[in-house]
Design an enzyme around this catalytic site. Structure first.
Site, PDB file in Angstrom:
ATOM      1  N   VAL A   1      71.758  42.557   2.823  1.00 56.27           N
ATOM      2  CA  VAL A   1      71.025  43.809   2.603  1.00 56.27           C
ATOM      3  C   VAL A   1      71.019  44.118   1.104  1.00 56.27           C
ATOM      4  O   VAL A   1      72.074  44.320   0.501  1.00 56.27           O
ATOM      5  CB  VAL A   1      71.664  44.978   3.378  1.00 56.27           C
ATOM      6  CG1 VAL A   1      70.919  46.285   3.060  1.00 56.27           C
ATOM      7  CG2 VAL A   1      71.660  44.714   4.870  1.00 56.27           C
ATOM      8  N   LYS A   2      69.843  44.100   0.522  1.00 53.44           N
ATOM      9  CA  LYS A   2      69.709  44.478  -0.888  1.00 53.44           C
ATOM     10  C   LYS A   2      68.377  45.167  -1.189  1.00 53.44           C
ATOM     11  O   LYS A   2      68.309  46.031  -2.042  1.00 53.44           O
ATOM     12  CB  LYS A   2      69.910  43.281  -1.809  1.00 53.44           C
ATOM     13  CG  LYS A   2      69.144  42.026  -1.484  1.00 53.44           C
ATOM     14  CD  LYS A   2      69.520  40.918  -2.475  1.00 53.44           C
ATOM     15  CE  LYS A   2      68.846  39.592  -2.128  1.00 53.44           C
ATOM     16  NZ  LYS A   2      69.555  38.899  -1.038  1.00 53.44           N
ATOM     17  N   THR A   3      67.301  44.792  -0.524  1.00 56.62           N
ATOM     18  CA  THR A   3      65.994  45.412  -0.800  1.00 56.62           C
ATOM     19  C   THR A   3      65.516  46.289   0.354  1.00 56.62           C
ATOM     20  O   THR A   3      64.457  46.917   0.234  1.00 56.62           O
ATOM     21  CB  THR A   3      64.937  44.323  -1.060  1.00 56.62           C
ATOM     22  OG1 THR A   3      64.858  43.458   0.076  1.00 56.62           O
ATOM     23  CG2 THR A   3      65.283  43.509  -2.292  1.00 56.62           C
TER      24      THR A   3
ATOM     25  N   LYS B   1      50.259  44.587   3.992  1.00 55.47           N
ATOM     26  CA  LYS B   1      49.657  45.706   4.716  1.00 55.47           C
ATOM     27  C   LYS B   1      48.991  46.675   3.753  1.00 55.47           C
ATOM     28  O   LYS B   1      47.881  47.164   4.000  1.00 55.47           O
ATOM     29  CB  LYS B   1      50.724  46.442   5.531  1.00 55.47           C
ATOM     30  CG  LYS B   1      50.187  47.697   6.216  1.00 55.47           C
ATOM     31  CD  LYS B   1      51.222  48.374   7.092  1.00 55.47           C
ATOM     32  CE  LYS B   1      50.619  49.633   7.735  1.00 55.47           C
ATOM     33  NZ  LYS B   1      51.545  50.264   8.695  1.00 55.47           N
TER      34      LYS B   1
ATOM     35  N   HIS C   1      36.159   0.548  16.953  1.00 56.87           N
ATOM     36  CA  HIS C   1      35.910   1.636  17.900  1.00 56.87           C
ATOM     37  C   HIS C   1      37.166   1.983  18.690  1.00 56.87           C
ATOM     38  O   HIS C   1      37.135   2.179  19.901  1.00 56.87           O
ATOM     39  CB  HIS C   1      34.756   1.294  18.836  1.00 56.87           C
ATOM     40  CG  HIS C   1      33.467   1.074  18.107  1.00 56.87           C
ATOM     41  ND1 HIS C   1      32.868   2.050  17.351  1.00 56.87           N
ATOM     42  CD2 HIS C   1      32.678  -0.025  18.007  1.00 56.87           C
ATOM     43  CE1 HIS C   1      31.754   1.565  16.808  1.00 56.87           C
ATOM     44  NE2 HIS C   1      31.627   0.310  17.183  1.00 56.87           N
TER      45      HIS C   1
ATOM     46  N   GLU D   1      35.969  -2.391   6.691  1.00 59.56           N
ATOM     47  CA  GLU D   1      35.890  -0.992   6.269  1.00 59.56           C
ATOM     48  C   GLU D   1      37.151  -0.532   5.540  1.00 59.56           C
ATOM     49  O   GLU D   1      37.079   0.177   4.536  1.00 59.56           O
ATOM     50  CB  GLU D   1      35.672  -0.089   7.494  1.00 59.56           C
ATOM     51  CG  GLU D   1      34.282  -0.160   8.081  1.00 59.56           C
ATOM     52  CD  GLU D   1      33.289   0.698   7.323  1.00 59.56           C
ATOM     53  OE1 GLU D   1      33.695   1.389   6.372  1.00 59.56           O
ATOM     54  OE2 GLU D   1      32.105   0.681   7.686  1.00 59.56           O
TER      55      GLU D   1
ATOM     56  N   ARG E   1      54.109   2.104  33.226  1.00 60.64           N
ATOM     57  CA  ARG E   1      52.648   2.065  33.075  1.00 60.64           C
ATOM     58  C   ARG E   1      52.267   2.485  31.662  1.00 60.64           C
ATOM     59  O   ARG E   1      52.960   3.275  31.031  1.00 60.64           O
ATOM     60  CB  ARG E   1      52.022   3.023  34.097  1.00 60.64           C
ATOM     61  CG  ARG E   1      50.523   2.945  34.198  1.00 60.64           C
ATOM     62  CD  ARG E   1      50.011   3.941  35.226  1.00 60.64           C
ATOM     63  NE  ARG E   1      50.075   5.306  34.730  1.00 60.64           N
ATOM     64  CZ  ARG E   1      49.842   6.387  35.465  1.00 60.64           C
ATOM     65  NH1 ARG E   1      49.556   6.273  36.748  1.00 60.64           N
ATOM     66  NH2 ARG E   1      49.918   7.595  34.940  1.00 60.64           N
TER      67      ARG E   1
END
Length: 520
Positions: A63-65, A135, A274, A326, A516
């Site tokens: 907690v500071k700001t 905001k 493809h 390509e 599979r």
């Protein structure tokens, strides 16, 4: 009264220059912790936040700001009513806020990081200031990206204020910043609870790299997005060393080609057309593997995408440039190889680094109105796991080809059949609506293939892999007519006995994998 700016950043890039520029414009700089020390050490006037709040940092800096003299200054609209309240409580408006957050993602990326370390790097005060500033972007410029410092300073210098348009853009970027941050935390916590798909659709998970010329077809718009934070070798993180801009289809095929050669420890080459392989081979060298892969189907290979699983040398490059391709993708290229490949101006050369450094990611498919998410198909089968179900067991060479074909068939669109011999996929049948159709295509291709040299059919003495079980014995009967000597398939059909009986009658060995590999 001087205008006030609050600066508290984890990323210190450019922060001294930004603070100095603001101070020269008459701003009072307020800061915290390491940012305060950095700015002060540079000789820029700066005020520690506790001098503003009149309250010390507590709880080891947690907690500071979180204080009215900070958030009141940020959230106050510049109306007479709000400004009067600020004056009553001796709060100074804050016009510019530069905040970016504790390095949470960087922390959890460190080997051996503990949950406690991760939690301590969850920023609380930072996001609160960012969201409050965003905001109130009508009055406050919130900067979360150091790249924006120059823009903000330029507007302040030229116009005396940050423009409405810039403040709106900064606010949007700020909310994206906190959303991405919170999403990373949520994904980390969810992963700890065993959710394999945590964070896949988190805000900010991807970043736009570029618009593409078009999509699969010229009338479709397209763009390429990269997954943020992905640190492995892949088509999405490859470095382009040479050639024209990549297309949508190039990227799809580069990914398919690279994922296929990743399966092999021996030198391997794959040619994709493809999104299906038209030639795959392993050999003693990349040059030999490429020559065999190309010879499988030279017509289809023309204009294809090539992948190698090792460093490309000059001998290999000299073979590649004999035909129009390509793109080529590989872990690395030596200087001589690059010099040869760069003779082809249209050839795109992509370098990905060591293939082993590629963590698995989820497989995501889009449907209209939703997404389907699954684990990547990383399933492998070893020789010890094969279940021999026929009277004749495969010989050593046949078994090696069966395992090779099984790795290839995983990367062929279902219904998929692969014919293999001597480490070469001499026939590939992909995407047919029935399995016999795929088998017929693969077998006919193998019969005509010159990949192994010599005369006669390459199908003679080869093996067959099927990505899913054989529901009827017709595939076995057709394969035997072409000289197939062994079959690998998942098993599990209610008619397995019929296929096994057909193999025994024809002298064909068959093994089940119990796994599979559908690929849609």
């Amino acid at each position: 009264m001087n205008r006030r700016a609050l600066i508290s950043v984890s990323d210190k890039t450019g922060v001294v220059e930004f603070a100095r520029g603001l101070a020269e414009l008459g701003f009072e700089i307020v800061s915290t912790g390491g940012t305060y020390k950095t700015i002060k050490a540079a000789g820029v006037p700066v005020t520690y936040v506790t001098e503003i709040t009149g309250f010390p940092e507590i709880l080891d800096g947690r907690v500071k700001t979180l204080h009215p003299k900070v958030h009141g200054g940020i959230l106050a609209r510049r109306t007479p009513e709000h400004l009067a309240q600020l004056e009553t409580h001796a709060i100074v408006p804050i016009d510019v806020v530069a905040v970016n957050l504790y390095p949470f993602r960087e922390t959890i990326a460190k080997p051996g990081v503990t949950r406690e370390e991760a939690v301590e790097n969850i920023d609380i005060g930072g996001p609160a200031m960012v969201r409050a500033s965003a905001k109130n972007h009508e009055s406050v410029a919130i900067v979360v990206n150091p790249a924006r410092y120059a823009v903000v300073l330029a507007e302040l210098q030229e116009k005396g204020a940050v423009s409405d348009a810039t403040r709106r853009a900064l606010a949007q970027e700020a909310f994206a910043h906190t959303a991405e941050y919170d999403a990373a935390i949520a994904a980390y916590l969810a992963a700890g609870e065993g959710d394999p798909f945590a964070g896949i659709f988190a805000p900010g998970k991807v970043e736009k790299v570029q618009d593409l010329r078009y999509g699969e077809n010229p009338h479709q718009k397209a763009a390429f997005y990269r997954e943020r934070g992905y640190q492995g070798a892949g088509a999405g993180t490859a470095k382009q060393l040479w050639g024209k801009e990549l297309s949508f289809n190039n990227l799809l095929d580069l990914n398919a080609a690279l994922e296929l050669v990743r399966e092999f420890d021996r030198p391997a080459a794959a040619i994709i057309k493809h999104n299906n392989p038209c030639g795959v081979a392993v050999a003693a060298t990349l040059k030999e593997a490429y020559g065999k892969a190309f010879a499988v189907d030279p017509v289809s290979a023309y204009g294809g995408i090539i992948a190698f699983n090792g460093a490309v040398d000059a001998d290999t490059a000299a073979e590649v440039v004999k035909t129009f391709m390509e793109a080529i993708i590989a872990p690395s290229f030596d200087e001589a190889a690059l010099a040869i490949l760069q003779q082809k101006k249209g050839l795109r050369i992509m370098e990905v680094g060591p293939l082993a450094s590629a963590p698995a990611t989820a497989d995501v498919k889009k449907i209209r109105g939703g997404y389907l998410v699954q684990e990547a198909d990383l399933g492998v089968v070893t020789a010890e796991q094969l279940q021999i179900v026929t009277e004749r067991a495969p010989e050593a060479g046949e078994q090696a080809d069966l395992l090779f074909a099984w790795k290839v068939v995983k990367h062929v669109k279902s219904n998929a059949i692969v014919i293999a011999k001597d480490g070469v996929a001499v026939g590939i049948g992909a995407g047919q609506m029935n399995r016999v159709g795929s088998a017929q295509i693969a077998l006919e291709q193998a019969k005509a293939s010159q990949a192994l040299g010599g005369e006669g059919s390459a199908a003679e003495g080869a093996v067959l892999a099927s990505d899913a079980f054989l529901p009827f014995k017709d595939t076995v009967d057709t394969a035997a007519q072409f000289g197939i000597r062994a079959v690998i398939q998942p098993g599990g059909s209610v008619r397995d006995a019929e296929s096994i009986e057909a193999c025994n009658r024809l002298g064909v060995a068959m093994v089940f994998t119990g796994m599979r590999h559908f690929k849609h």
